[in-house]
Enzyme design. Structure first.
Site, PDB file in Angstrom:
ATOM      1  N   GLY A   1      -9.742 -51.854  -2.403  1.00 44.66           N
ATOM      2  CA  GLY A   1     -10.853 -51.728  -3.331  1.00 44.66           C
ATOM      3  C   GLY A   1     -11.840 -52.871  -3.157  1.00 44.66           C
ATOM      4  N   CYS A   2     -13.056 -52.687  -3.635  1.00 41.64           N
ATOM      5  CA  CYS A   2     -14.110 -53.688  -3.410  1.00 41.64           C
ATOM      6  C   CYS A   2     -13.841 -54.993  -4.161  1.00 41.64           C
ATOM      7  CB  CYS A   2     -15.475 -53.114  -3.774  1.00 41.64           C
ATOM      8  SG  CYS A   2     -15.607 -52.444  -5.445  1.00 41.64           S
ATOM      9  N   HIS A   3     -13.586 -54.910  -5.475  1.00 46.60           N
ATOM     10  CA  HIS A   3     -13.275 -56.132  -6.231  1.00 46.60           C
ATOM     11  C   HIS A   3     -12.016 -56.792  -5.677  1.00 46.60           C
ATOM     12  CE1 HIS A   3     -16.210 -55.532  -9.455  1.00 46.60           C
ATOM     13  NE2 HIS A   3     -15.836 -54.280  -9.542  1.00 46.60           N
ATOM     14  N   ALA A   4     -11.028 -55.962  -5.342  1.00 51.58           N
ATOM     15  CA  ALA A   4      -9.762 -56.494  -4.840  1.00 51.58           C
ATOM     16  C   ALA A   4      -9.948 -57.211  -3.515  1.00 51.58           C
ATOM     17  CB  ALA A   4      -8.742 -55.376  -4.704  1.00 51.58           C
TER      18      ALA A   4
END
Length: 312
Positions: free
Chosen positions: A117-120
């Site tokens: 994921g992007c935030h991750a």
């Protein structure tokens, strides 16, 4: 001689899928295989395509990805899933090669890759070296502020921002239960859920996370002669990411910091803000690049032994 690979994108009409499609079309060694738009939800047509290609990219909701996996009879096909369905599944490999040399070996050995994921992605790249070097404890309670471009919210959010002129930042996931938290904890090594506060910004693309280092004194294993300044953190991240063509050190940030990252593609950039008494580590990447579509192409380039920067 490098071999051409046939690629099918299941869910190519969503934000991530559209960007992946653009990158596949620009890739000299990939051939995009499609089905008519009106058949995009037809399980028979989808299943037929999935079993005719070398690479299957799933750009679907979690349940859609799980269903799509039942359509695939070709166990040798490379499947890259962009949902959260398999990111913490032991039968899948997390597609973040910068984690370690061991992780790169796992990616090369597997045909089932869960795209991060992007935030991750941003949080893991920022935090994991700190834990590995014992600068912070696995039991630390971290506070993370993340600002992301509105394209990460999909078609409806894009329409809201681009058609209505909505520009003000929006806090979301106010219950502190963001769907990327499990993978953040799994792949950083954190044992305690961080206080993670995401914000949707008024810019289209770009994700930035700030990690204040208050109350995170060096542990006993740290050489106390080291000063936790820009040079220290620059050398630390260089040790982990210095060989990656996608990594850049931002340096010491002062004044303003523009979090737009529309031109970053698959890049990620780390830097230091704050001051000697209040250091803050920051990371910046493109939520549709390294944070999504670009990561898919990076995995394909690795797996197929293409030049790593191809189409990136």
């Amino acid at each position: 001689m490098l071999e051409q690979q046939k690629v099918y994108i299941d869910g190519q009409h969503g934000t991530t899928g559209l960007r992946i499609k653009e990158m596949v079309l620009a890739h000299p060694y990939l051939d995009l295989v499609e089905i008519p738009y009106e058949l995009r939800h037809d399980p028979i047509a989808r299943q037929k395509r999935m079993n005719e290609v070398d690479i299957i990219i799933l750009c679907l909701p979690d349940d859609g990805s799980r269903e799509a996996m039942t359509f695939i009879g070709n166990s040798s096909a490379l499947v890259i899933d962009t949902s959260t369905a398999f990111r913490c599944d032991e039968e899948w490999v997390y597609g973040l090669p910068e984690l370690s040399a061991c992780q790169r070996q796992k990616i090369m050995a597997s045909n089932r890759i869960a795209n991060p994921g992007c935030h991750a992605t941003a949080a893991i790249l920022l935090i994991r070296p700190l834990i590995q070097e014992k600068l912070i404890s696995e039991e630390a309670v971290l506070s993370l502020v993340s600002v992301t471009g509105y394209t990460g919210g999909g078609r409806k959010m894009i329409e809201t921002y681009e058609k209505t002129g909505h520009k003000s930042p929006v806090f979301y996931s106010l219950s502190l239960a963001h769907k990327h938290l499990p993978e953040m904890m799994t792949y950083t090594g954190l044992k305690v859920k961080p206080y993670f506060m995401p914000i949707i910004g008024g810019h289209p693309r770009g994700i930035a996370i700030a990690l204040p280092l208050q109350d995170l004194a060096p542990l006993e294993t740290l050489n106390t002669a080291d000063k936790l300044d820009e040079a220290f953190f620059k050398n630390l991240y260089k040790t982990y990411y210095g060989e990656s063509p996608f990594y850049t050190w931002l340096g010491q940030l002062e004044g303003k910091w523009d979090t737009d990252a529309s031109d970053f593609s698959n890049q990620f950039k780390i830097g230091l803000a704050g001051n000697d008494e209040q250091p803050v580590l920051v990371i910046q990447c493109d939520n549709l690049g390294k944070g999504a579509s670009g990561a898919v192409i990076q995995t394909i380039n690795m797996k197929c032994h293409y030049p790593l920067m191809t189409a990136l």
